[in-house]
Design a protein around this motif. Structure first.
Motif, PDB file in Angstrom:
ATOM      1  N   MET A 358       0.775  -1.317   0.103  1.00 36.43           N
ATOM      2  CA  MET A 358      -0.117   0.246  -0.029  1.00 36.43           C
ATOM      3  C   MET A 358       0.729   1.358   0.094  1.00 36.43           C
ATOM      4  SD  MET A 358      -3.591  -0.608   2.751  1.00 36.43           S
ATOM      5  CE  MET A 358      -2.197  -0.821   3.749  1.00 36.43           C
ATOM      6  N   GLY A 359       2.363   1.689   0.041  1.00 42.48           N
ATOM      7  CA  GLY A 359       2.610   1.972  -0.224  1.00 42.48           C
ATOM      8  C   GLY A 359       2.726   3.832  -1.294  1.00 42.48           C
ATOM      9  N   GLY A 360       2.403   3.286  -2.485  1.00 44.80           N
ATOM     10  CA  GLY A 360       1.996   4.235  -3.697  1.00 44.80           C
ATOM     11  C   GLY A 360       0.529   4.836  -3.077  1.00 44.80           C
ATOM     12  N   THR A 361      -0.711   3.805  -2.317  1.00 46.50           N
ATOM     13  CA  THR A 361      -1.736   4.694  -1.915  1.00 46.50           C
ATOM     14  C   THR A 361      -1.834   5.394  -1.039  1.00 46.50           C
ATOM     15  OG1 THR A 361      -2.910   2.344  -2.541  1.00 46.50           O
ATOM     16  CG2 THR A 361      -4.143   3.798  -1.524  1.00 46.50           C
ATOM     17  N   ILE A 362      -0.853   5.101  -0.119  1.00 49.60           N
ATOM     18  CA  ILE A 362      -0.801   6.032   1.506  1.00 49.60           C
ATOM     19  C   ILE A 362      -0.163   7.154   0.813  1.00 49.60           C
ATOM     20  CG2 ILE A 362       0.586   6.065   3.616  1.00 49.60           C
ATOM     21  CD1 ILE A 362       0.498   2.855   3.879  1.00 49.60           C
ATOM     22  N   PHE A 363       1.195   7.445   0.061  1.00 54.31           N
ATOM     23  CA  PHE A 363       1.265   8.257  -0.414  1.00 54.31           C
ATOM     24  C   PHE A 363       0.497   9.022  -1.281  1.00 54.31           C
ATOM     25  CE2 PHE A 363       3.620  11.229  -3.750  1.00 54.31           C
ATOM     26  CZ  PHE A 363       4.670  12.069  -3.149  1.00 54.31           C
ATOM     27  N   LEU A 364      -0.182   8.812  -1.997  1.00 55.48           N
ATOM     28  CA  LEU A 364      -1.399   9.453  -2.612  1.00 55.48           C
ATOM     29  C   LEU A 364      -2.213  10.280  -1.674  1.00 55.48           C
ATOM     30  CD1 LEU A 364      -3.084  10.748  -4.907  1.00 55.48           C
ATOM     31  CD2 LEU A 364      -3.978   8.272  -4.590  1.00 55.48           C
ATOM     32  N   PHE A 365      -2.631   9.271  -0.387  1.00 56.14           N
ATOM     33  CA  PHE A 365      -3.140   9.753   0.876  1.00 56.14           C
ATOM     34  C   PHE A 365      -2.609  11.324   1.302  1.00 56.14           C
ATOM     35  CE2 PHE A 365      -6.713   5.920   1.513  1.00 56.14           C
ATOM     36  CZ  PHE A 365      -7.293   5.929   0.155  1.00 56.14           C
ATOM     37  N   PHE A 366      -1.356  10.922   1.682  1.00 59.47           N
ATOM     38  CA  PHE A 366      -0.825  12.311   1.424  1.00 59.47           C
ATOM     39  C   PHE A 366      -0.821  12.636   1.302  1.00 59.47           C
ATOM     40  CE2 PHE A 366       2.860  14.817   2.436  1.00 59.47           C
ATOM     41  CZ  PHE A 366       2.969  15.141   3.433  1.00 59.47           C
ATOM     42  N   VAL A 367      -0.695  13.126   0.030  1.00 60.83           N
ATOM     43  CA  VAL A 367      -0.982  14.733  -0.439  1.00 60.83           C
ATOM     44  C   VAL A 367      -2.571  15.239  -0.658  1.00 60.83           C
ATOM     45  CG1 VAL A 367      -1.016  15.208  -2.958  1.00 60.83           C
ATOM     46  CG2 VAL A 367       1.117  14.110  -2.100  1.00 60.83           C
ATOM     47  N   PHE A 466     -11.542   7.110  -4.371  1.00 62.79           N
ATOM     48  CA  PHE A 466     -11.445   6.570  -5.736  1.00 62.79           C
ATOM     49  C   PHE A 466     -10.471   6.223  -6.238  1.00 62.79           C
ATOM     50  CE2 PHE A 466     -10.990   9.070  -9.856  1.00 62.79           C
ATOM     51  CZ  PHE A 466     -11.899   8.182 -10.525  1.00 62.79           C
ATOM     52  N   ALA A 467      -8.918   6.735  -5.941  1.00 63.98           N
ATOM     53  CA  ALA A 467      -7.715   6.122  -5.917  1.00 63.98           C
ATOM     54  C   ALA A 467      -7.442   4.726  -5.506  1.00 63.98           C
ATOM     55  CB  ALA A 467      -6.322   7.280  -5.455  1.00 63.98           C
ATOM     56  N   LEU A 468      -7.867   4.386  -4.799  1.00 65.20           N
ATOM     57  CA  LEU A 468      -8.584   3.027  -3.648  1.00 65.20           C
ATOM     58  C   LEU A 468      -8.472   2.334  -5.173  1.00 65.20           C
ATOM     59  CD1 LEU A 468      -6.387   1.582  -1.786  1.00 65.20           C
ATOM     60  CD2 LEU A 468      -8.948   1.636  -0.894  1.00 65.20           C
ATOM     61  N   VAL A 469      -9.426   2.635  -6.075  1.00 62.72           N
ATOM     62  CA  VAL A 469     -10.485   1.844  -6.989  1.00 62.72           C
ATOM     63  C   VAL A 469      -9.456   1.899  -8.440  1.00 62.72           C
ATOM     64  CG1 VAL A 469     -12.374   1.789  -7.851  1.00 62.72           C
ATOM     65  CG2 VAL A 469     -12.680   2.218  -6.290  1.00 62.72           C
ATOM     66  N   VAL A 470      -8.897   3.337  -8.541  1.00 62.21           N
ATOM     67  CA  VAL A 470      -7.716   2.705  -9.592  1.00 62.21           C
ATOM     68  C   VAL A 470      -6.980   2.012  -9.281  1.00 62.21           C
ATOM     69  CG1 VAL A 470      -5.580   4.145 -10.966  1.00 62.21           C
ATOM     70  CG2 VAL A 470      -8.359   5.060 -10.255  1.00 62.21           C
TER      71      VAL A 470
END
Length: 516
Positions: A358-367, A466-470
């Motif tokens: 989930m590293g990429g998703t967590i970074f996206l959630f940070f932004v 939404f990004a998670l579904v992507v």
């Protein structure tokens, strides 16, 4: 998006293909939100310099008293704004609850997936369910998943993709089905959930502006909600089978990310059957524990003041913990029975693997958390919502057209402000008294809000998931992007919004009871 569909495409399919191509040309979601952050900063400075502001009545969440407030655009480029930008970086991320919910759910889901429980359960469901019924079952369960708050995004949506893959259907159609059911019908359920308690309380506070003795109960929308669940189950299934699946065509596994698509056997092995029995034993044990914690009078998970279990109670407020334990316990017991996950060290390794992915998703959630915090700080969304509601209030039209107009305004604002509670705190003191003066019961206003607040959740990029579904989609198609999800969800959003609004209008015109 890779398909093997060679049949001639309809005009609608070509249009959606165009939407997908354009959407996939947009940059990485992180870049999109960095651009949006820049736009919000500049826009707040411009509007703040012109003194943009609006006055309104709102409900104080602490005292439940109606108070007059004034909201003005706050600049992010003045002294206070720059201080906020600098000092709120970590608090913004730490207060972004979607991160905690996702990690907690994935602790259990990671064990269930690594042990093989998820695959075995899906295959069992496929074996025992008629093929035609799978879509309806997933749509129905997805809508009811809102009882577990946001956990449905993390559990039901990926499971729907796996289920479709198991029966030889395109997994992206399963993901779209799950996303439409979980997000597009989020505010209705056949059961009373914590969100209902908050919405009803705000409705009562607003209704007392007109009639101090007027109030509605937790089940005030139950009949409309039950009818909506049934209606939306069939509608979402119809859209999936008649529009989404034909457009996607046959699935090509070579389009998937490496190792993302497991082999699907036709029957369960002896080890898998034994693992499912052990998982059942674990489930029974967990249920017994939670019955002891919830059923007796004065049980720890009941509301300490009222004694209620459903509504505002520790059990409902901490439901994500039950979801986590459910997958953790059944996943480990399945692993013990099937021989795939026996020791505690193996369980910990499975959790670490799921979190690492989930590293990429967590970074996206940070932004994303920074954008949400900056947008909220500026009050741009609040001013926009109140301006639209004021225009609708001044239109001086009949009750039913005003209700439909209200649904449209809520849907538009939901593209920017996705929180159901925050929007209702603003809209309730405006529209509930206004419509009550026109002879509309507050139950109808709340029902209208439910209709307007849900469908756009499945298409707005400001939905935290939404990004998670992507990301889920990219497991099955490496080329999938924002445009892929938008093009898949657009038919759901349009048809759910239009036909659900029509159901509401018919319900109101016939004078049917909204609830108890």
């Amino acid at each position: 998006m890779t398909t093997a569909n060679t049949a001639p495409k309809t005009v609608m399919q070509r249009l959606l293909d165009g939407v997908e191509r354009v959407g996939n040309m947009v940059p990485h979601p992180v870049i999109i939100f960095l651009i949006l952050i820049g736009i919000v900063i500049v826009l707040s400075a411009i509007l703040g310099a012109f003194g943009a502001a609006v006055s309104f009545e709102r409900i104080n969440p602490d005292t439940h008293e109606i108070e007059t407030a004034s909201t003005e655009i706050r600049s992010l480029l003045n002294v206070e704004g720059i201080r906020f930008l600098y000092s709120s970086l970590i608090p913004n991320f730490m207060s972004f609850t979607a991160v905690g919910l996702m990690i907690a759910a994935m602790i259990g889901a990671g064990v269930a997936e690594e042990s093989g429980l998820v695959t075995a359960l899906i295959r069992k469901l496929v074996i025992v369910s008629p093929r035609w019924a799978l879509t309806y079952i997933l749509a129905f369960v997805g809508i009811l998943a809102s009882i577990a708050a946001d956990a449905g995004y993390l559990v039901l949506i990926p499971l729907a993709g796996v289920a479709y893959l198991a029966v030889g259907r395109h997994p992206l159609a399963g993901l779209a089905l799950g996303f439409a059911a979980v997000a597009g019908a989020f505010t209705v359920n056949m059961l009373i959930k914590p969100l209902d308690a908050v919405l009803v309380e705000f409705t009562n506070d607003a209704a007392r502006l007109v009639d101090p003795n007027r109030s509605i109960g937790l089940a005030s929308n139950v009949w409309f909600s039950i009818a909506s669940v049934i209606f939306l189950t069939f509608l979402i299934a119809f859209i999936t089978d008649r529009m989404i699946s034909p457009r996607l065509g046959e699935y090509k596994p070579e389009a998937a990310a490496d190792g993302a698509v497991p082999d699907q056997g036709a029957v369960l092995s002896e080890q898998e059957s034994r693992g499912l029995r052990f998982a059942l034993y674990g489930l029974i044990g967990l249920v017994v524990v939670f019955l002891l914690l919830t059923l007796p009078s004065g049980a720890p998970l009941r509301n300490p003041e009222t004694g209620e279990l459903i509504g505002s109670s520790p059990f409902m407020n901490g439901l994500i913990a039950l979801i986590m334990l459910l997958f953790l316990v059944t996943g480990w017991t399945y692993g013990i029975g099937a021989g795939t996950l026996r020791t505690l060290s193996e369980v910990i390794a499975a959790i670490e693997k799921s979190i690492k992915n989930m590293g990429g998703t967590i970074f996206l959630f940070f932004v994303l958390s920074q954008f949400v915090a900056y947008f909220t700080y500026t009050n741009i969304g609040t001013v926009m919502a109140l301006s639209l509601s004021g225009a609708l209030q001044a239109a001086n039209i009949g009750a039913l057209p005003l209700l439909i107009g209200f649904i449209v305004v809520v849907a538009i604002i939901d593209l920017l402000l996705t929180g159901a509670i925050a929007k209702w705190a603003i809209f309730a003191p405006v529209f509930v008294p206004l419509l009550m003066k026109l002879g509309v019961e507050p139950e109808a206003v709340l029902a209208a809000y439910r209709v307007g607040d849900s469908p756009m959740n499945a298409i707005t990029p400001l939905n935290a998931y939404f990004a998670l579904v992507v990301g889920f989609a990219q497991k099955y198609d490496k080329s999938a992007g924002v445009g892929t999800i938008v093009s898949l969800m657009l038919p759901y959003v349009v048809l759910i919004f239009v036909l659900w609004t029509a159901l509401f209008a018919v319900w109101k015109a016939l004078g049917l009871p909204w609830g108890l």
